[in-house]
Motif scaffolding. Structure first.
Motif, PDB file in Angstrom:
ATOM      1  N   UNK A   1       0.825  -1.204   0.000  1.00  0.00           N
ATOM      2  CA  UNK A   1       0.000   0.000   0.000  1.00  0.00           C
ATOM      3  C   UNK A   1       0.859   1.252   0.000  1.00  0.00           C
ATOM      4  N   UNK A   2       1.969   1.226   0.725  1.00  0.00           N
ATOM      5  CA  UNK A   2       2.888   2.367   0.703  1.00  0.00           C
ATOM      6  C   UNK A   2       3.444   2.577  -0.686  1.00  0.00           C
ATOM      7  N   UNK A   3       3.748   1.482  -1.368  1.00  0.00           N
ATOM      8  CA  UNK A   3       4.250   1.556  -2.746  1.00  0.00           C
ATOM      9  C   UNK A   3       3.232   2.253  -3.630  1.00  0.00           C
ATOM     10  N   UNK A   4       1.964   1.839  -3.519  1.00  0.00           N
ATOM     11  CA  UNK A   4       0.912   2.435  -4.349  1.00  0.00           C
ATOM     12  C   UNK A   4       0.761   3.912  -4.043  1.00  0.00           C
ATOM     13  N   UNK A   5       0.759   4.266  -2.750  1.00  0.00           N
ATOM     14  CA  UNK A   5       0.593   5.666  -2.367  1.00  0.00           C
ATOM     15  C   UNK A   5       1.725   6.533  -2.903  1.00  0.00           C
ATOM     16  N   UNK A   6       2.962   6.037  -2.808  1.00  0.00           N
ATOM     17  CA  UNK A   6       4.122   6.804  -3.273  1.00  0.00           C
ATOM     18  C   UNK A   6       4.076   6.996  -4.784  1.00  0.00           C
ATOM     19  N   UNK A   7       3.670   5.935  -5.497  1.00  0.00           N
ATOM     20  CA  UNK A   7       3.618   6.029  -6.966  1.00  0.00           C
ATOM     21  C   UNK A   7       2.523   6.994  -7.397  1.00  0.00           C
TER      22      UNK A   7
ATOM     23  N   UNK B   1      -0.110 -13.573 -13.724  1.00  0.00           N
ATOM     24  CA  UNK B   1      -0.601 -12.980 -12.485  1.00  0.00           C
ATOM     25  C   UNK B   1      -1.222 -11.615 -12.743  1.00  0.00           C
ATOM     26  N   UNK B   2      -0.600 -10.856 -13.635  1.00  0.00           N
ATOM     27  CA  UNK B   2      -1.080  -9.510 -13.971  1.00  0.00           C
ATOM     28  C   UNK B   2      -2.446  -9.570 -14.660  1.00  0.00           C
ATOM     29  N   UNK B   3      -2.631 -10.553 -15.529  1.00  0.00           N
ATOM     30  CA  UNK B   3      -3.881 -10.672 -16.278  1.00  0.00           C
ATOM     31  C   UNK B   3      -5.022 -11.251 -15.448  1.00  0.00           C
ATOM     32  N   UNK B   4      -4.694 -11.741 -14.260  1.00  0.00           N
ATOM     33  CA  UNK B   4      -5.719 -12.298 -13.371  1.00  0.00           C
ATOM     34  C   UNK B   4      -6.452 -11.153 -12.670  1.00  0.00           C
ATOM     35  N   UNK B   5      -7.679 -10.903 -13.083  1.00  0.00           N
ATOM     36  CA  UNK B   5      -8.441  -9.773 -12.547  1.00  0.00           C
ATOM     37  C   UNK B   5      -8.755  -9.927 -11.065  1.00  0.00           C
ATOM     38  N   UNK B   6      -8.653 -11.138 -10.537  1.00  0.00           N
ATOM     39  CA  UNK B   6      -8.928 -11.359  -9.121  1.00  0.00           C
ATOM     40  C   UNK B   6      -7.786 -10.914  -8.215  1.00  0.00           C
ATOM     41  N   UNK B   7      -6.612 -10.698  -8.807  1.00  0.00           N
ATOM     42  CA  UNK B   7      -5.444 -10.255  -8.042  1.00  0.00           C
ATOM     43  C   UNK B   7      -5.423  -8.733  -8.021  1.00  0.00           C
ATOM     44  N   UNK B   8      -5.579  -8.179  -6.833  1.00  0.00           N
ATOM     45  CA  UNK B   8      -5.678  -6.721  -6.707  1.00  0.00           C
ATOM     46  C   UNK B   8      -4.330  -6.053  -6.424  1.00  0.00           C
ATOM     47  N   UNK B   9      -3.447  -6.741  -5.702  1.00  0.00           N
ATOM     48  CA  UNK B   9      -2.146  -6.170  -5.325  1.00  0.00           C
ATOM     49  C   UNK B   9      -1.041  -7.180  -5.605  1.00  0.00           C
ATOM     50  N   UNK B  10       0.147  -6.683  -5.859  1.00  0.00           N
ATOM     51  CA  UNK B  10       1.305  -7.541  -6.072  1.00  0.00           C
ATOM     52  C   UNK B  10       1.560  -8.422  -4.850  1.00  0.00           C
TER      53      UNK B  10
ATOM     54  N   UNK C   1       7.356  -6.206 -13.093  1.00  0.00           N
ATOM     55  CA  UNK C   1       6.658  -6.032 -11.821  1.00  0.00           C
ATOM     56  C   UNK C   1       6.091  -4.615 -11.696  1.00  0.00           C
ATOM     57  N   UNK C   2       6.828  -3.644 -12.225  1.00  0.00           N
ATOM     58  CA  UNK C   2       6.348  -2.256 -12.199  1.00  0.00           C
ATOM     59  C   UNK C   2       5.113  -2.086 -13.075  1.00  0.00           C
ATOM     60  N   UNK C   3       5.099  -2.742 -14.224  1.00  0.00           N
ATOM     61  CA  UNK C   3       3.920  -2.702 -15.098  1.00  0.00           C
ATOM     62  C   UNK C   3       2.725  -3.345 -14.403  1.00  0.00           C
ATOM     63  N   UNK C   4       2.983  -4.414 -13.661  1.00  0.00           N
ATOM     64  CA  UNK C   4       1.936  -5.071 -12.876  1.00  0.00           C
ATOM     65  C   UNK C   4       1.321  -4.069 -11.895  1.00  0.00           C
ATOM     66  N   UNK C   5       2.184  -3.397 -11.119  1.00  0.00           N
ATOM     67  CA  UNK C   5       1.707  -2.434 -10.125  1.00  0.00           C
ATOM     68  C   UNK C   5       0.951  -1.286 -10.793  1.00  0.00           C
ATOM     69  N   UNK C   6       1.507  -0.758 -11.870  1.00  0.00           N
ATOM     70  CA  UNK C   6       0.880   0.371 -12.560  1.00  0.00           C
ATOM     71  C   UNK C   6      -0.451  -0.009 -13.187  1.00  0.00           C
ATOM     72  N   UNK C   7      -0.572  -1.254 -13.631  1.00  0.00           N
ATOM     73  CA  UNK C   7      -1.843  -1.687 -14.232  1.00  0.00           C
ATOM     74  C   UNK C   7      -2.972  -1.599 -13.206  1.00  0.00           C
ATOM     75  N   UNK C   8      -2.644  -1.777 -11.921  1.00  0.00           N
ATOM     76  CA  UNK C   8      -3.643  -1.660 -10.857  1.00  0.00           C
ATOM     77  C   UNK C   8      -3.870  -0.204 -10.468  1.00  0.00           C
ATOM     78  N   UNK C   9      -2.802   0.553 -10.353  1.00  0.00           N
ATOM     79  CA  UNK C   9      -2.918   1.951  -9.940  1.00  0.00           C
ATOM     80  C   UNK C   9      -3.660   2.769 -10.994  1.00  0.00           C
ATOM     81  N   UNK C  10      -3.293   2.552 -12.259  1.00  0.00           N
ATOM     82  CA  UNK C  10      -3.867   3.325 -13.350  1.00  0.00           C
ATOM     83  C   UNK C  10      -5.178   2.715 -13.864  1.00  0.00           C
ATOM     84  N   UNK C  11      -5.529   1.544 -13.347  1.00  0.00           N
ATOM     85  CA  UNK C  11      -6.691   0.781 -13.838  1.00  0.00           C
ATOM     86  C   UNK C  11      -6.581   0.610 -15.348  1.00  0.00           C
ATOM     87  N   UNK C  12      -5.425   0.125 -15.785  1.00  0.00           N
ATOM     88  CA  UNK C  12      -5.146  -0.094 -17.207  1.00  0.00           C
ATOM     89  C   UNK C  12      -4.711  -1.546 -17.419  1.00  0.00           C
TER      90      UNK C  12
END
Length: 269
Positions: free
Chosen positions: A8-14, A256-265, A230-241
Motif C-alpha cells: 500500500x505504501x508503494x501504491x501511495x508513493x507512486x 498474475x497480472x492478467x488475473x483480474x482477481x489479483x488486486x495487489x502484487x 513487476x512495475x507494469x503489474x503495479x501500474x496496471x492496478x494503480x492506473x486501472x489499465x
C-alpha cells in the motif's frame, strides 16, 4: 518478503509521483504545441504518453527496490554465484546453503557435499543406482529419477533427512518441485528445464521467478527486466489499465497480472 503495508505504501508513493509527473508533462505538452512541435504519441488511451509511462515505470522500480520485494532476488544471486555472503540475512544464507547442495547434485559435484548421507544420495542419483541404497534414501533416489513429486514428498519428510537439511518449511508437492527444478536445471544448465517443474505449482511469484535468475547469463539485465515487468503489474492496478499487462514479458508475471482477481502484487508475491 514484502508485506501488504509495503504494497500500500508503494501504491501511495507512486500515485503522488504520478500526479507530479502528470503536471510536468502537461506543461511540456503545451509548450510543444505552442511551438508547433509534434506531441508525444500516447501508448494507451488518451491520458498518458510513452514518456510519462517510462517515468512512472522508473519511479515504480525505484520504490520496489527499497520496499523488500527484491530480497528473494539476492537469494538467487547467492545461489547463482555460489556465494552465501551475498545474502542479506541469516534465513537467506540458510536457504542458499541448502539449495546450493541441489546445484552440486545437478552438476555431479558430489564430493563438494560434506554430509556423508547426502553425498551418498548424490552419487546414487547421478549414477542411477538406487538399488544400492536402503530405507528412505532408496525412495528418495527413485522419486528423483522418476521426477515424482508426490513420492519425493514422502521420502523428504523423513525425520532423518530433517536433521540433515535445515530448511524453514515442510516439504510438500510445490516445495519439492522447486528442488527438482533446480536439480534438473543444473543438470542441463537450462532455465527452461527448471521452469518445467514450477509452471503448474501454486508457488508465490517470487519463487516462480527463481529459474530465470539462477540460470541467467546476465543477472543484472534479467533482474532489471523482471523489475520492469513487476512495475507494469503495479501500474496496471494503480492506473486501472489492464492493457499494460500485455507489455509484461515474463509469462509468470503476465499470468498474475492478467488475473483480474489479483488486486495487489503482495497477494501473489
Amino acid at each position: 518478503m514484502a508485506t501488504p503495508n509495503a504494497d500500500h505504501n508503494l501504491i501511495r508513493m507512486i500515485k503522488v509521483k504520478s500526479y507530479i509527473i502528470g503536471a510536468f508533462l502537461v506543461i511540456v505538452s503545451l509548450s510543444a504545441f505552442a511551438e508547433d512541435k509534434p506531441t508525444m504519441t500516447p501508448l494507451y488511451g488518451s491520458d498518458i504518453s510513452d514518456k510519462e509511462l517510462e517515468q512512472k515505470i522508473q519511479f515504480s522500480k525505484d520504490v520496489l527496490k527499497g520496499s523488500g520485494y527484491l530480497e528473494t532476488f539476492q537469494l538467487y544471486r547467492a545461489i547463482r554465484d555460489e556465494n552465501v555472503s551475498l545474502c542479506p540475512n541469516d534465513e537467506c544464507k540458510r536457504l542458499a546453503s541448502n539449495i546450493i547442495l541441489l546445484r552440486y547434485g545437478g552438476e555431479n559435484r558430489c564430493k563438494d557435499i560434506k554430509n556423508n548421507t547426502l553425498q551418498e544420495l548424490c552419487v546414487a542419483v547421478n549414477a542411477s543406482r538406487c538399488e544400492e541404497l536402503k530405507d528412505w534414501r532408496k525412495g528418495f533416489c527413485e522419486a528423483t529419477l522418476k521426477n515424482n513429486p508426490d513420492a519425493l514428498v514422502q521420502s523428504s519428510n523423513n525425520p532423518e533427512l530433517s536433521k540433515i537439511v535445515d530448511l524453514p518449511f515442510l516439504f510438500n508437492k510445490d516445495t519439492v518441485s522447486v528442488g527438482l527444478g533446480i536439480y534438473y536445471g543444473y543438470k542441463h544448465y537450462s532455465s527452461l528445464a527448471c521452469e518445467r517443474y514450477l509452471k503448474d505449482t501454486k508457488l508465490p511469484l517470487r519463487w516462480k521467478l527463481s529459474c530465470k535468475l539462477i540460470f541467467s547469463q546476465d543477472f543484472e539485465k534479467d533482474k532489471d527486466e523482471l523489475l520492469t515487468d513487476l512495475s507494469l503489474f503495479v501500474l496496471s492496478r494503480i492506473e486501472t489499465k489492464p492493457a499494460l499487462c500485455n507489455r509484461v514479458k515474463n509469462n509468470f508475471v503476465k499470468d498474475a497480472c492478467l488475473n483480474a482477481n489479483v488486486k495487489d502484487l503482495s497477494e501473489v508475491w
